[in-house]
Write a protein that holds these residues in place. Structure first.
Motif, mmCIF file in Angstrom:
data_model
loop_
_atom_site.group_PDB
_atom_site.id
_atom_site.type_symbol
_atom_site.label_atom_id
_atom_site.label_comp_id
_atom_site.label_asym_id
_atom_site.label_seq_id
_atom_site.Cartn_x
_atom_site.Cartn_y
_atom_site.Cartn_z
ATOM 1 N N THR A 58 -5.894 -2.152 -6.716
ATOM 2 C CA THR A 58 -7.005 -1.984 -5.772
ATOM 3 C C THR A 58 -7.539 -0.563 -5.903
ATOM 4 N N CYS A 60 -9.974 2.587 -7.254
ATOM 5 C CA CYS A 60 -10.215 3.037 -8.621
ATOM 6 C C CYS A 60 -9.922 4.525 -8.734
ATOM 7 N N SER A 62 -10.325 7.971 -11.834
ATOM 8 C CA SER A 62 -10.914 8.407 -13.099
ATOM 9 C C SER A 62 -10.138 9.606 -13.627
ATOM 10 N N TYR A 68 -11.411 3.758 -13.983
ATOM 11 C CA TYR A 68 -10.589 2.559 -14.039
ATOM 12 C C TYR A 68 -10.661 1.817 -12.716
ATOM 13 N N HIS A 69 -10.895 0.497 -12.802
ATOM 14 C CA HIS A 69 -11.108 -0.348 -11.632
ATOM 15 C C HIS A 69 -10.077 -1.471 -11.598
ATOM 16 N N ASP A 72 -8.034 -3.165 -14.597
ATOM 17 C CA ASP A 72 -7.958 -2.313 -15.784
ATOM 18 C C ASP A 72 -6.524 -1.869 -16.017
ATOM 19 N N CYS A 91 -6.215 3.839 -3.603
ATOM 20 C CA CYS A 91 -5.938 3.202 -4.897
ATOM 21 C C CYS A 91 -4.472 2.774 -4.946
#
Length: 117
Positions: A58, A60, A62, A68-69, A72, A91
């Motif tokens: 859940t 994201c 970076s 990245y979501h 991924d 996240c």
């Protein structure tokens, strides 16, 4: 499935960061754990001492290689330095690593015994 896996109780590794390790026999230095990080946080710069695979569940995050979501899968290997930045929403990731991380900052080195990663 992750929901059916036996995880140890979660613990606070740092302010805004909790973790829960998979309750499985240790096979050396390898680690598998959930990591939940509060939105807007930046993780300390660290290196990897072996392969680490991160699955975003859940939210994201970076780093210098991209964003990245959910769904991924991110691979880091020894020599990959980064400082993940968590987006506005919290996240949650599932992480499997061959070895613990190698913090590169004083803050990271101070927090590592609490984080146990």
């Amino acid at each position: 499935s992750v929901r059916a896996a036996a995880f140890k109780p979660r613990y606070w590794g740092a302010p805004g960061v909790w973790m829960a390790h998979l309750d499985a026999p240790k096979d050396g230095r390898g680690l598998t754990y959930l990591m939940h990080v509060k939105g807007g946080m930046q993780m300390p710069v660290h290196d990897h001492q072996g392969l680490e695979m991160t699955l975003v569940l859940t939210g994201c995050f970076s780093d210098d290689r991209g964003a990245y979501h959910p769904g991924d899968c991110v691979s880091c290997d020894e020599g990959d330095h980064h400082s993940p930045l968590i987006a506005a929403d919290d996240c949650l990731c599932l992480i499997a690593a061959n070895a613990p991380i190698a913090p590169k900052t004083l803050l990271g080195k101070l927090l590592q015994p609490f984080a146990r990663i």
